[in-house]
Design an enzyme around this catalytic site. Structure first.
Site, PDB file in Angstrom:
ATOM      1  N   SER A 144       0.857  -1.178   0.000  1.00  0.00           N
ATOM      2  CA  SER A 144       0.000   0.000   0.000  1.00  0.00           C
ATOM      3  C   SER A 144       0.896   1.232   0.000  1.00  0.00           C
ATOM      4  O   SER A 144       2.072   1.158   0.382  1.00  0.00           O
ATOM      5  CB  SER A 144      -0.892  -0.001   1.251  1.00  0.00           C
ATOM      6  OG  SER A 144      -1.498   1.264   1.463  1.00  0.00           O
ATOM      7  N   TYR A 157      -1.668  -0.683  10.532  1.00  0.00           N
ATOM      8  CA  TYR A 157      -1.830  -1.033   9.123  1.00  0.00           C
ATOM      9  C   TYR A 157      -0.609  -0.599   8.327  1.00  0.00           C
ATOM     10  O   TYR A 157      -0.069  -1.357   7.517  1.00  0.00           O
ATOM     11  CB  TYR A 157      -3.090  -0.366   8.569  1.00  0.00           C
ATOM     12  CG  TYR A 157      -3.318  -0.611   7.102  1.00  0.00           C
ATOM     13  CD1 TYR A 157      -3.872  -1.803   6.655  1.00  0.00           C
ATOM     14  CD2 TYR A 157      -2.993   0.357   6.146  1.00  0.00           C
ATOM     15  CE1 TYR A 157      -4.082  -2.038   5.310  1.00  0.00           C
ATOM     16  CE2 TYR A 157      -3.202   0.135   4.800  1.00  0.00           C
ATOM     17  CZ  TYR A 157      -3.741  -1.065   4.383  1.00  0.00           C
ATOM     18  OH  TYR A 157      -3.938  -1.294   3.047  1.00  0.00           O
TER      19      TYR A 157
END
Length: 253
Positions: A144, A157
């Site tokens: 990501s 995350y």
């Protein structure tokens, strides 16, 4: 120039929806057989049916990527069905965090790290051993932009996606002379079911998400799928250990 693939079989985890489904469909569209995995059996079977309806070949196996036995069984099933797995997109991941680091809890940490890091590691371990035995292959891991930059209120995350990039780069060097390439794809905000649940109920949040990207919009699942296919294709044979951002310019500013 059309992308070329020497291999015939692709594996996609997290294939029940979103980027995973789009990538599975894209692989099938290139004529590859596709092994599908997800915890969501209904969605996974639906993806398989979409591929078959379009004239492709696929099968689905339910798999929790945090479970070593299930991951091993998945890879063995793919080999048993098709004889090999040439390309693997380790896409399964979760995003359940909204808060500052000091407000986090251990259960959230364990859940995110379990799927996003341990799950990728378990899949890579089995895939690499299979690819060594068959003479090569390509792995793409779903990271990501949060693995490249900071992600306020999503620190766990972000840490998990930094770890995915670390795993990808390290394995790329370890297996570079074994005809195995390992890369990561790093999307920004993408129009998935997860995005719609989180943002579209509040149009202002959706507008803010679009404005985060210099191009003025969020990305599509198909755009990420094409990046994954590029990293797998023969024309990318000199690309390994790379974290490819698909972000509408978000990491530039």
């Amino acid at each position: 120039m059309a992308m070329k693939f020497s291999g015939q079989v692709a594996l996609v985890t997290g294939a029940a929806a979103g980027i995973g489904r789009a990538t599975a469909l894209a692989f099938a569209g290139e004529g590859l057989k596709v092994v599908l995995a997800d915890r969501d059996a209904h969605g996974g079977e639906e993806t398989a049916e979409l591929i078959r309806a379009a004239g492709g070949e696929a099968f689905f196996q339910a798999c929790d990527v945090t479970c070593a036995e299930q991951v091993k069984a998945l890879i063995e099933a793919g080999k048993a069905r098709y004889g090999r797995i040439d390309y693997a997109f380790n896409n399964a991941g979760i995003e359940i965090e909204q808060g500052r680091l000091g407000e986090g809890n251990e259960a959230t940490f364990d859940a995110i790290m379990g799927v996003n890091v341990k799950g990728v590691w378990l899949c890579m371990r089995e895939e690499l051993n299979l690819m060594l035995g068959q003479g090569g292959g390509v792995i793409v891991n779903a990271a990501s932009v949060a693995g490249v930059n900071a992600a306020p209120k999503m620190s766990i995350y972000s840490a998990s996606k930094h770890a995915v990039i670390g795993l990808s780069k390290s394995a790329a060097i370890e297996y570079a002379k074994k005809n195995i390439r390992v890369n990561a794809v790093c999307p920004a905000v993408i129009d998935t079911e997860m995005f719609r649940r989180a943002y579209q109920a509040d149009p202002k949040k959706g507008e803010f998400a679009a404005a985060m990207h210099p191009v003025g919009r969020i990305g599509s699942v198909e755009e990420v799928a094409m990046a994954v296919l590029y990293l797998c294709c023969d024309q990318a044979a000199f690309t390994t250990g790379h974290a490819l951002v698909v972000d509408g310019g978000a990491t530039v500013i």
